[in-house]
Design a protein around this motif. Structure first.
Motif, PDB file in Angstrom:
ATOM      1  N   GLY A 113       1.270  -1.244   0.146  1.00 63.55           N
ATOM      2  CA  GLY A 113       0.005   0.213   0.205  1.00 63.55           C
ATOM      3  C   GLY A 113       0.946   1.642  -0.103  1.00 63.55           C
ATOM      4  N   ASN A 114      -0.028   2.810  -0.787  1.00 62.46           N
ATOM      5  CA  ASN A 114       0.917   3.613  -0.451  1.00 62.46           C
ATOM      6  C   ASN A 114       1.225   3.648   1.321  1.00 62.46           C
ATOM      7  N   ALA A 115       2.524   4.683   1.066  1.00 60.06           N
ATOM      8  CA  ALA A 115       2.644   4.662   3.034  1.00 60.06           C
ATOM      9  C   ALA A 115       2.163   5.748   4.074  1.00 60.06           C
ATOM     10  N   HIS A 116       1.217   6.570   3.033  1.00 61.36           N
ATOM     11  CA  HIS A 116      -0.128   7.678   3.808  1.00 61.36           C
ATOM     12  C   HIS A 116      -1.132   6.707   3.936  1.00 61.36           C
ATOM     13  N   GLU A 117      -1.871   5.735   3.251  1.00 60.72           N
ATOM     14  CA  GLU A 117      -2.363   4.957   3.703  1.00 60.72           C
ATOM     15  C   GLU A 117      -2.662   4.306   4.348  1.00 60.72           C
ATOM     16  N   VAL A 118      -1.134   3.380   4.849  1.00 63.38           N
ATOM     17  CA  VAL A 118      -1.075   2.947   5.982  1.00 63.38           C
ATOM     18  C   VAL A 118      -0.201   2.967   7.149  1.00 63.38           C
ATOM     19  N   GLY A 119      -1.037   4.724   7.443  1.00 64.70           N
ATOM     20  CA  GLY A 119      -0.046   5.453   8.663  1.00 64.70           C
ATOM     21  C   GLY A 119       1.533   5.610   8.790  1.00 64.70           C
ATOM     22  N   GLU A 477      -8.764  -5.980   6.083  1.00 70.35           N
ATOM     23  CA  GLU A 477      -7.463  -5.235   5.124  1.00 70.35           C
ATOM     24  C   GLU A 477      -8.039  -4.498   4.117  1.00 70.35           C
ATOM     25  N   LEU A 478      -6.963  -3.194   3.839  1.00 68.34           N
ATOM     26  CA  LEU A 478      -7.314  -2.200   2.522  1.00 68.34           C
ATOM     27  C   LEU A 478      -6.760  -3.267   1.550  1.00 68.34           C
ATOM     28  N   GLU A 479      -7.765  -2.350   0.602  1.00 67.29           N
ATOM     29  CA  GLU A 479      -7.454  -2.952  -1.009  1.00 67.29           C
ATOM     30  C   GLU A 479      -6.205  -2.577  -1.724  1.00 67.29           C
ATOM     31  N   LEU A 480      -6.018  -3.439  -1.760  1.00 65.06           N
ATOM     32  CA  LEU A 480      -3.486  -2.800  -2.095  1.00 65.06           C
ATOM     33  C   LEU A 480      -3.773  -1.544  -3.407  1.00 65.06           C
ATOM     34  N   SER A 481      -3.161  -0.927  -3.066  1.00 57.89           N
ATOM     35  CA  SER A 481      -3.200   0.035  -4.448  1.00 57.89           C
ATOM     36  C   SER A 481      -1.777  -0.478  -4.985  1.00 57.89           C
ATOM     37  N   ARG A 497       3.404   1.376 -14.306  1.00 60.72           N
ATOM     38  CA  ARG A 497       2.249   2.871 -13.232  1.00 60.72           C
ATOM     39  C   ARG A 497       2.262   3.654 -14.433  1.00 60.72           C
ATOM     40  N   ASP A 498       1.300   4.723 -14.557  1.00 65.69           N
ATOM     41  CA  ASP A 498       1.517   5.716 -14.884  1.00 65.69           C
ATOM     42  C   ASP A 498       0.892   6.541 -14.220  1.00 65.69           C
ATOM     43  N   THR A 499       0.930   5.976 -12.704  1.00 62.10           N
ATOM     44  CA  THR A 499       0.535   7.484 -11.813  1.00 62.10           C
ATOM     45  C   THR A 499       1.322   7.135 -10.529  1.00 62.10           C
ATOM     46  N   GLN A 500       1.969   8.430  -9.506  1.00 60.49           N
ATOM     47  CA  GLN A 500       2.149   8.072  -8.173  1.00 60.49           C
ATOM     48  C   GLN A 500       2.520   8.878  -7.666  1.00 60.49           C
ATOM     49  N   TYR A 501       2.120   9.332  -6.807  1.00 63.38           N
ATOM     50  CA  TYR A 501       2.049  10.731  -5.984  1.00 63.38           C
ATOM     51  C   TYR A 501       3.221  10.268  -5.019  1.00 63.38           C
ATOM     52  N   ALA A 566      -3.782  12.786  -3.471  1.00 62.92           N
ATOM     53  CA  ALA A 566      -3.477  12.650  -2.000  1.00 62.92           C
ATOM     54  C   ALA A 566      -4.781  12.719  -0.959  1.00 62.92           C
ATOM     55  N   GLU A 567      -5.659  13.337  -1.576  1.00 62.78           N
ATOM     56  CA  GLU A 567      -6.766  13.026  -0.817  1.00 62.78           C
ATOM     57  C   GLU A 567      -7.647  11.218  -0.974  1.00 62.78           C
ATOM     58  N   LYS A 568      -7.262  10.547  -2.041  1.00 68.30           N
ATOM     59  CA  LYS A 568      -7.320   9.096  -2.468  1.00 68.30           C
ATOM     60  C   LYS A 568      -6.449   8.585  -1.486  1.00 68.30           C
ATOM     61  N   TYR A 569      -5.216   9.141  -0.799  1.00 67.96           N
ATOM     62  CA  TYR A 569      -4.813   8.108  -0.269  1.00 67.96           C
ATOM     63  C   TYR A 569      -3.999   8.912   1.333  1.00 67.96           C
ATOM     64  N   ASP A 570      -4.878   9.333   1.318  1.00 65.34           N
ATOM     65  CA  ASP A 570      -4.725  10.278   3.768  1.00 65.34           C
ATOM     66  C   ASP A 570      -4.421  10.289   3.248  1.00 65.34           C
TER      67      ASP A 570
END
Length: 757
Positions: A113-119, A477-481, A497-501, A566-570
């Motif tokens: 998962g993306n780092a922010h979404e997993v805290g 569990e979160l759905e994997l990003s 991958r086409d997009t990454q913040y 950013a909003e999507k991944y907290d």
């Protein structure tokens, strides 16, 4: 204890050869290693995971703070024949990305998962409290170890962890985010961000143990010895059972410490200086096909001097720093060779997939000069050239905590601008090598598609045919990003991958379809005032040309995309807190107490979990009893050679020392003897201003000494913790350095802290 110290590694000639190149006729070391690997005829089809050896083993190898160009197979003059063997027999990715900090990358890697979404939006040293739920630490998603352990894998972690909020690293936990609670069956390593390579803060499973006394001990060697032990035990007892190994080196994070013979391997190599080596690596990368032929090398960072502008003394010291850094990486590579040899010896290499990467780009923490004390650097205290010169021969030893100057970090990050903790490519663009004995049909080739660290675990699941459970340990569990790139292993034309913040410490960036926008944040400034850069990465691999003014609409589009991601991944709320994070004391943590009692017999308490005395008034009270004047020793020690404070009795006098390592410190010696019988010794610090105050020493109620402490630690006291009745690891005071732990011979039951605002 040493295990498998008789395991062979690549020949000395292979490791020592100074003319190694990745392509061409001088590949002796790689050819020597390659001969040991599985041939195509010997390799079995493992894709259905039903071969006679059972499901495939999985290994993650993580280097720390190693830049894109540091490995031989990525253009470096540093000798890394074992990692180069993996590249020659696997795939090199030249467009692999991570977060620009240790903990977030590790969280993304292990969870998918993306780092922010997993805290884990920042390093685990900082728990920024309930108002920053994305920066409290501890992964809020299942790790690959938790998933694979449910699939009958044995799971092992060795090395640096840095995925536990550091205030939870006390010997009593909480253990929720320690390796065993995150799915690993066995663990050997250190829990925090860095540790001494010769005397690390060691944890085995859920137990902290004393630092090793063996003078030949080195952490990189020990973690691989333990990994080999785990693997051999499993193969001996349950030969068809698979394993997952997470091997996380402390190298190349400071302290750069390695035996002298590895430093000597590079004697004279770096005399030409960092400008020459940056250019040479850049040209080598073009030759290897790692970067486009038309790439441009960005200018030297503004605060890095041209090599020919340095004094002779500066050059001599800075060369020693880089010789040590290179030697440490070669030493780490040698340990990778021991792992590969053990896999061959136990007939496991042809049934193992391996992913090797760095957790972020090279660090510029050393600034213009480098340093010898990480604690002092965190507090903003850097050495002078004269001070560095005095310790020249100690660089690489256990007597100092070295990190190289920023000029060498820029070489490590060739061909990019930026460094660790930056969202320019120098912070986020890293080497990634993938070894799979059967899926890869064109070993030795390069993949240029965009991938992210969060994609690696989903790729493993895809290869193994595993669908991660939606509920683990009763938690949804979160759905994997992350997105699987299994297709890239088999087909060089598959999509990436086409997009990454990206976001760290207020710095922001977003990649989308070959373009990248970067916000370079100035600490303390409003985010809306940040300068945004725009790069066409598909045509400008090294971020050499800012197109923000030329294509303002493209920049606006990417800024909107960043906001959406950013909003999507907290990612929100944003904060640019960094060093100040050491001072964060959330109300729901152990560090929010005002009164602490530590009893003799307690294991060493980590600094991060200790009573937070920095920049505040406090009192420390210690009841003792002496039966004779010969009962001396340490009553309390917090810290080590890098800094801290200590109480001890020396020749019947009570001594309090406050140390700032090689910057000196303050001392109070009692003007009376410590009495025979019972007494209470007390130290009071009364804050009089920022980072300063008056220290007063008492025996019973009598004032026996005082001093003014004019410049105390601002953010971090030490990387060593608290001992009661002794001083383990490295001594706070050189006064008793030759007395071992200098155990107090009298009676001491407890130490009491009372903290004030």
């Amino acid at each position: 204890m040493n295990y498998f110290n008789k395991l062979s590694v690549l020949s000395t000639a292979a490791v020592m050869a100074s003319t190694l190149t990745f392509n061409g006729d001088s590949l002796a070391a790689i050819h020597i290693a390659k001969e040991k690997g599985p041939s195509k005829k010997e390799s079995k089809s493992l894709e259905n995971n039903n071969n006679e050896k059972g499901p495939m083993n999985v290994i993650y190898i993580v280097l720390d703070d190693s830049g894109f160009s540091d490995l031989g197979s990525y253009g470096s003059e540093i000798q890394t024949p074992n990692m180069d063997w993996l590249a020659q027999n696997g795939l090199r990715y030249n467009n692999a990305h991570v977060t620009p900090l240790c903990s977030p990358t590790r969280a993304a890697l292990l969870t998918g998962g993306n780092a922010h979404e997993v805290g884990v939006g920042t390093v685990e040293n900082f728990d920024l409290g309930p108002e920053f739920p994305n920066k409290r630490g501890g992964t809020e998603a299942a790790t690959i170890a938790e998933v694979l352990s449910e699939k009958d894998y044995n799971t092992y972690a060795v090395g640096k962890w840095h995925l536990t909020p550091t205030h939870q690293t006390s010997p009593a936990g909480p253990f929720d985010h320690w390796p065993l609670q995150k799915g690993f069956h066995q663990y050997y390593g250190f829990l925090e961000d860095s540790s001494h390579q010769y005397k690390p803060d060691l944890t085995i499973d859920n137990t902290q143990i004393p630092s090793p006394m063996d003078e030949n001990y080195h952490f990189s060697e020990a973690i691989v010895e333990n990994a080999n032990r785990y693997i051999t035990n499993l193969e001996s007892a349950y030969p068809n059972k698979p394993f997952f190994l997470y091997l996380a080196f402390g190298a190349q994070h400071s302290p750069h410490q390695v035996p002298q013979k590895y430093i000597d391997m590079y004697k004279g190599v770096y005399d030409k200086g960092w400008d020459v080596f940056r250019q040479e690596r850049f040209e080598k990368q073009k030759e290897l096909g790692l970067i486009p032929k038309d790439s441009k090398l960005p200018p030297r960072a503004e605060d890095v001097k041209a090599w020919n502008e340095l004094s002779g003394t500066e050059k001599r010291i800075f060369i020693r720093f880089q010789e040590t850094y290179a030697g440490m990486l070669t030493h780490a590579d040698e340990q990778v060779g021991k792992l590969l040899d053990n896999l061959r010896r136990t007939d496991q290499l042809d049934n193992t997939m391996i992913f090797l990467l760095s957790d972020n780009g090279a660090s510029a923490s050393g600034r213009e000069t480098g340093f010898l004390n990480f604690t002092n650097a965190i507090n903003g205290w850097y050495p002078t050239i004269d001070e560095l010169a005095q310790h020249y021969k100690e660089i690489g030893s256990g007597k100092v905590w070295p990190d190289y100057p920023k000029g060498w970090a820029q070489v490590s990050n060739t061909p990019f601008r930026g460094f660790k903790n930056s969202t320019f490519e120098g912070g986020v663009h890293v080497p990634l090598i993938v070894y799979h004995p059967t899926l890869i049909k064109d070993p030795g080739s390069i993949r240029s598609q965009y991938v992210n660290s969060s994609d690696i675990t989903p790729t493993v699941y895809d290869i193994l045919g595993i669908s991660p459970p939606r509920v683990i340990k009763g938690e949804k569990e979160l759905e994997l990003s992350g997105k699987s790139f299994k297709g890239l292993l088999m087909n060089r034309e598959a999509a990436g991958r086409d997009t990454q913040y990206f976001e760290t410490s207020g710095h922001r960036a977003i990649y989308h379809d070959g373009w990248k926008a970067v916000a370079d944040h100035k600490k303390g400034e409003p985010y809306e005032k940040d300068r945004w850069f725009l790069f066409h990465i598909d045509k400008d691999f090294s971020e050499s040309t800012d197109l923000a003014e030329k294509y303002p609409e493209k920049l606006k589009h990417l800024q909107k995309m960043w906001l959406k991601e950013a909003e999507k991944y907290d990612v929100f709320p944003l904060t640019d807190i960094f060093e100040e994070g050491f001072l964060s004391i959330p109300p729901d943590t152990i560090r929010a107490k005002k009164h602490y009692t530590y009893y003799r017999g307690m294991d060493r308490l980590t600094d991060s979990a200790a009573a937070p005395v920095i920049n505040r008034s406090y009192e420390i009270k210690i009841p003792i009893e002496r039966k004779s004047q010969h009962e001396d020793g340490v009553l309390l020690a917090h810290g080590g050679f890098d800094g801290g404070y200590t109480f001890y009795i020396w020749k019947n006098k009570l001594v309090y020392e406050y140390s700032m390592g090689n910057r000196g410190g303050y001392k109070i010696v009692s003007d009376i003897n410590v009495p025979i019988g019972k007494s209470v010794v007390t130290y009071q610090f009364n804050k009089t201003g920022p980072d300063e105050g008056n220290g007063v020493l008492y025996i019973d109620s009598q004032k026996v000494g005082a001093t003014k402490l004019k410049d105390t630690h601002r953010y971090k006291l030490s990387f060593e913790g608290i001992d009661v009745g002794k001083d383990t690891k490295t001594p706070v005071s050189p006064k008793y350095a030759d007395k071992g732990e200098f155990v107090f011979k009298g009676a001491l039951t407890k130490v009491e802290y009372t903290l004030r605002d």
